[in-house]
Motif scaffolding. Sequence first.
Motif, PDB file in Angstrom:
ATOM      1  N   ILE A   1       0.731  -1.101   0.110  1.00 42.09           N
ATOM      2  CA  ILE A   1      -0.151  -0.025   0.075  1.00 42.09           C
ATOM      3  C   ILE A   1       1.159   1.133  -0.153  1.00 42.09           C
ATOM      4  N   HIS A   2       0.795   1.886  -0.987  1.00 40.43           N
ATOM      5  CA  HIS A   2       1.684   3.201  -1.129  1.00 40.43           C
ATOM      6  C   HIS A   2       0.709   4.443  -0.871  1.00 40.43           C
ATOM      7  N   ILE A   3       1.165   5.106  -0.139  1.00 40.46           N
ATOM      8  CA  ILE A   3       0.789   6.551   0.154  1.00 40.46           C
ATOM      9  C   ILE A   3       1.320   7.526  -0.400  1.00 40.46           C
ATOM     10  N   ALA A   4       0.589   8.280  -1.195  1.00 37.47           N
ATOM     11  CA  ALA A   4       1.165   9.434  -1.895  1.00 37.47           C
ATOM     12  C   ALA A   4       1.172  10.774  -0.694  1.00 37.47           C
ATOM     13  N   LEU A   5       2.155  11.034  -0.221  1.00 40.87           N
ATOM     14  CA  LEU A   5       2.112  12.123   0.870  1.00 40.87           C
ATOM     15  C   LEU A   5       1.743  13.464   0.194  1.00 40.87           C
ATOM     16  N   GLY A   6       1.543  14.392   0.923  1.00 40.90           N
ATOM     17  CA  GLY A   6       1.241  15.787   0.568  1.00 40.90           C
ATOM     18  C   GLY A   6      -0.549  15.554   0.281  1.00 40.90           C
TER      19      GLY A   6
ATOM     20  N   ILE B   1      -2.154   8.193 -13.941  1.00 37.94           N
ATOM     21  CA  ILE B   1      -1.184   8.952 -14.567  1.00 37.94           C
ATOM     22  C   ILE B   1      -0.248   9.466 -13.301  1.00 37.94           C
ATOM     23  N   LEU B   2      -0.907  10.106 -12.325  1.00 45.10           N
ATOM     24  CA  LEU B   2      -0.204  10.540 -11.207  1.00 45.10           C
ATOM     25  C   LEU B   2       0.860   9.486 -10.558  1.00 45.10           C
ATOM     26  N   VAL B   3       0.444   7.998 -10.362  1.00 45.39           N
ATOM     27  CA  VAL B   3       0.965   7.174 -10.151  1.00 45.39           C
ATOM     28  C   VAL B   3       2.155   6.973 -10.705  1.00 45.39           C
ATOM     29  N   SER B   4       1.930   6.749 -12.219  1.00 47.33           N
ATOM     30  CA  SER B   4       3.081   6.351 -13.082  1.00 47.33           C
ATOM     31  C   SER B   4       4.221   7.370 -13.411  1.00 47.33           C
ATOM     32  N   GLU B   5       3.657   8.714 -13.401  1.00 51.32           N
ATOM     33  CA  GLU B   5       4.491  10.057 -13.919  1.00 51.32           C
ATOM     34  C   GLU B   5       5.132  10.510 -12.762  1.00 51.32           C
ATOM     35  N   THR B   6       4.564  10.803 -11.655  1.00 51.31           N
ATOM     36  CA  THR B   6       4.890  11.567 -10.707  1.00 51.31           C
ATOM     37  C   THR B   6       5.513  10.716  -9.497  1.00 51.31           C
TER      38      THR B   6
ATOM     39  N   PRO C   1       0.670   1.654 -12.034  1.00 52.50           N
ATOM     40  CA  PRO C   1      -0.709   1.459 -11.519  1.00 52.50           C
ATOM     41  C   PRO C   1      -1.186   0.054 -11.817  1.00 52.50           C
ATOM     42  N   PHE C   2      -0.699  -0.624 -12.625  1.00 55.52           N
ATOM     43  CA  PHE C   2      -1.251  -2.025 -13.051  1.00 55.52           C
ATOM     44  C   PHE C   2      -0.768  -2.929 -12.183  1.00 55.52           C
ATOM     45  N   SER C   3       0.079  -2.716 -11.123  1.00 55.79           N
ATOM     46  CA  SER C   3       0.808  -3.741 -10.351  1.00 55.79           C
ATOM     47  C   SER C   3      -0.141  -4.593  -9.278  1.00 55.79           C
ATOM     48  N   GLY C   4      -1.456  -3.972  -9.197  1.00 54.46           N
ATOM     49  CA  GLY C   4      -2.294  -4.700  -8.385  1.00 54.46           C
ATOM     50  C   GLY C   4      -2.065  -4.002  -6.887  1.00 54.46           C
ATOM     51  N   HIS C   5      -1.042  -3.209  -6.610  1.00 50.55           N
ATOM     52  CA  HIS C   5      -0.941  -2.338  -5.244  1.00 50.55           C
ATOM     53  C   HIS C   5      -1.847  -1.430  -5.355  1.00 50.55           C
ATOM     54  N   MET C   6      -2.160  -0.969  -3.891  1.00 48.71           N
ATOM     55  CA  MET C   6      -3.103   0.046  -3.635  1.00 48.71           C
ATOM     56  C   MET C   6      -2.096   1.527  -3.455  1.00 48.71           C
ATOM     57  N   PHE C   7      -2.801   2.534  -4.143  1.00 52.82           N
ATOM     58  CA  PHE C   7      -2.268   3.900  -3.929  1.00 52.82           C
ATOM     59  C   PHE C   7      -3.276   4.746  -3.276  1.00 52.82           C
ATOM     60  N   VAL C   8      -2.950   5.309  -2.243  1.00 51.79           N
ATOM     61  CA  VAL C   8      -3.699   6.071  -1.431  1.00 51.79           C
ATOM     62  C   VAL C   8      -3.418   7.597  -1.730  1.00 51.79           C
ATOM     63  N   PHE C   9      -4.676   8.345  -1.691  1.00 54.31           N
ATOM     64  CA  PHE C   9      -4.256   9.959  -1.668  1.00 54.31           C
ATOM     65  C   PHE C   9      -5.182  10.635  -0.811  1.00 54.31           C
TER      66      PHE C   9
ATOM     67  N   LYS D   1       2.936  13.091   7.785  1.00 57.65           N
ATOM     68  CA  LYS D   1       3.893  14.180   7.309  1.00 57.65           C
ATOM     69  C   LYS D   1       5.150  13.498   7.203  1.00 57.65           C
ATOM     70  N   SER D   2       5.737  13.992   5.938  1.00 59.06           N
ATOM     71  CA  SER D   2       7.091  13.523   5.686  1.00 59.06           C
ATOM     72  C   SER D   2       7.632  14.265   4.644  1.00 59.06           C
ATOM     73  N   LYS D   3       9.074  14.377   4.267  1.00 53.32           N
ATOM     74  CA  LYS D   3       9.717  14.745   3.204  1.00 53.32           C
ATOM     75  C   LYS D   3       9.586  13.925   2.057  1.00 53.32           C
ATOM     76  N   ASN D   4       9.388  12.646   2.231  1.00 52.98           N
ATOM     77  CA  ASN D   4       9.284  11.740   1.040  1.00 52.98           C
ATOM     78  C   ASN D   4       8.009  12.166   0.230  1.00 52.98           C
ATOM     79  N   GLU D   5       8.090  11.481  -1.145  1.00 55.50           N
ATOM     80  CA  GLU D   5       7.182  11.665  -1.610  1.00 55.50           C
ATOM     81  C   GLU D   5       5.929  10.565  -1.762  1.00 55.50           C
ATOM     82  N   ILE D   6       6.577   9.276  -0.983  1.00 53.41           N
ATOM     83  CA  ILE D   6       5.486   8.364  -1.189  1.00 53.41           C
ATOM     84  C   ILE D   6       6.010   7.500   0.125  1.00 53.41           C
TER      85      ILE D   6
END
Length: 117
Positions: free
Chosen positions: A10-15, A28-33, A38-46, A80-85
Motif C-alpha cells: 500500500i503506497h501513500i502519496a504524501l502531501g 497518471i499521477l502514480v506512473s508519472e509522478t 498503476p497496473f501492479s495490483g498494489h493500492m495507491f492512497v491519496f 507528514k514526511s519529506k518523502n514523496e511516497i
Amino acid sequence: MFSPTQNLKIHIALGSTDMRKSIDGLSILVSETLNLDPFSGHMFVFCNRKQNILKILYWDRNGFCLWHKRLEKDCFQWPKSKNEILTIGAKELSWLMDGLSIHQEKAHKPLKYSAVF
C-alpha cells in the motif's frame, strides 16, 4: 467489500492531491509522478488538503477500482514526511481509515520464528 490482505503493498502519496481526479488522473499521477506501476495490483492512497477525503486506486485483474471515503466530521491523521511516497501495510491502512496515526507505538510487533532442526 474493501479488505486489503496482509501481503499487499500500500503506497501513500504524501502531501495533498486534487480530489477532482478520478481513475485516469490518479493512474497518471502514480506512473508519472510517483514512478510506480498503476497496473501492479498494489493500492495507491491519496488525501485532499483538508484531510477529510481519501481515495484508493488499485488494479483488480481486468480493471481499475477506485475506493472513496469522505469524513463528515474530523479528519484523517495523514502522515507528514519529506518523502514523496510511503509504503505501509494493511494494519496501518486500517488505522489510518479509523482516524488513527499509522505509527502506533503500543501496537504489538509481528513475531517471526524460524524452525530449528
